[in-house]
Design an enzyme around this catalytic site. Structure first.
Site, PDB file in Angstrom:
ATOM      1  N   HIS A 100       0.823  -1.208   0.000  1.00  0.00           N
ATOM      2  CA  HIS A 100       0.000   0.000   0.000  1.00  0.00           C
ATOM      3  C   HIS A 100       0.863   1.267   0.000  1.00  0.00           C
ATOM      4  CE1 HIS A 100      -3.712   2.010   0.511  1.00  0.00           C
ATOM      5  NE2 HIS A 100      -3.297   2.632   1.596  1.00  0.00           N
ATOM      6  N   LYS A 128     -11.077  12.228  -3.210  1.00  0.00           N
ATOM      7  CA  LYS A 128     -12.167  12.039  -2.241  1.00  0.00           C
ATOM      8  C   LYS A 128     -11.648  12.278  -0.835  1.00  0.00           C
ATOM      9  CE  LYS A 128     -11.200   7.148  -2.535  1.00  0.00           C
ATOM     10  NZ  LYS A 128     -11.489   5.937  -3.243  1.00  0.00           N
TER      11      LYS A 128
END
Ligand code: R5P
Length: 300
Positions: free
Chosen positions: A127, A191
């Site tokens: 990640h 977002k």
């Protein structure tokens, strides 16, 4: 080298062992009525280099505990170097303190892995690029992105495509895929995510998607919400079709139903996690990372 598989990673382990020209060595995993496990290595490993292949998907705690005691069993049985291929490294999203009072769970995992005797970790599409720094042993960070790029090149004409990162955190990844494909355009979904609830607000797109086939590339698909909500936004903004690629198919909370019934045309994932039959769905296609893993292990 002797190769051992965690119970949740048999399918990938068989493929990697085959690529290495080896067979899986026997290991006995006995589960007590209270669900504790007893691990026993089934053949001599004295002085041998060993490889354990164990992805840490659902249930992560159980899979980690099994891996820790597998390493311990090998070391106590006289194994030399114990390398560990953890295609999907569970707990990787908890790699730093996001809010006061939180644990850094990944650091706990890293400490246990080195303490029990792992010599080196091989893993895929982390990640964050900084995750290897959490470990005191070498971490080889491999990727399925080249595999995905080849498939994108085969299936689509570059002029009709736009690559899409589903969040700002994925920009490095999307730039990498764009480069692998000769610099094709990319866009990013923006977002805000609430750190407590995980709920998303204020989505938007940076980049041009109108009239294009949008190909979202992500590191993992868990509940499937990121891909599904992203695809709706892209279609609303004029993308003609949406395809999705994600390395790790965690598929939590009936993600298979959400994705199958979504407007995404096809979802490509890797086999970093063995996908049980109840998680499979017609729109899903699984590409194997076994050769990439085996080549990295051979060259280490
Ligand atoms: C988020 O930062 C990750 O890159 C993935 O986009 C996310 O973890 C996917 O989760 P879900 O499938 O539950 O939306």
């Amino acid at each position: 080298m002797k190769v051992f598989s965690g119970t949740a990673s048999k399918k990938l382990s068989l493929k990697v062992a085959k690529e290495l020209g080896l067979r899986l060595s026997p290991i006995e995993v006995f589960v007590f009525p209270d669900l504790e496990k007893r691990i026993r290595i089934g053949e001599s490993v004295v002085g041998q280099e060993c490889l354990i292949i164990a992805s840490i998907a659902i249930p992560p705690d159980e899979n980690y505990m099994e891996l820790f005691i597998m390493i311990d069993a090998l070391k106590r049985s006289g194994a030399g170097i114990v390398k560990v291929l953890i295609p999907y490294l569970g707990y990787q999203r908890q790699d730093h303190v996001f809010r006061d009072g939180e644990a850094v769970s990944l650091e706990v995992i890293a400490k246990i892995l080195s303490t029990v005797g792992a010599s080196e970790i091989f893993t895929f599409d982390l990640h964050s690029q900084k995750i290897p720094e959490v470990f005191s042993i070498p971490v080889k960070h491999l990727s399925a992105l080249a595999l995905f790029s080849k498939r994108i090149e085969k299936d689509f004409k570059s002029e009709e495509l736009v690559l899409v990162s589903p969040d700002m955190g994925g920009i490095r990844r999307i730039k990498q895929v764009s480069e692998l494909l000769g610099g094709i355009p990319f866009a990013t979904i923006t977002k805000n995510r609430d750190l407590g609830s995980g709920e998303i607000s204020d989505s938007g797109i940076e980049g041009f998607v109108r009239g294009k086939i949008a190909v979202i590339v992500d590191d993992m698909v868990s509940t499937g919400k990121t891909l599904v909500e992203g695809s709706e936004l892209l279609l609303n903004e004029g993308a003609t079709k949406v395809y999705a690629f994600a390395t790790h198919a965690i598929l939590a909370k009936h993600a298979e139903k959400l994705l199958q019934h979504s407007k995404i045309e096809r979802v490509f994932v890797s086999d970093s996690i063995d996908i049980p039959s109840y998680n499979m769905f017609p729109k899903l296609e699984v590409l194997t990372i076994s050769k990439i893993a085996a080549d990295a292990i051979k060259n280490s």
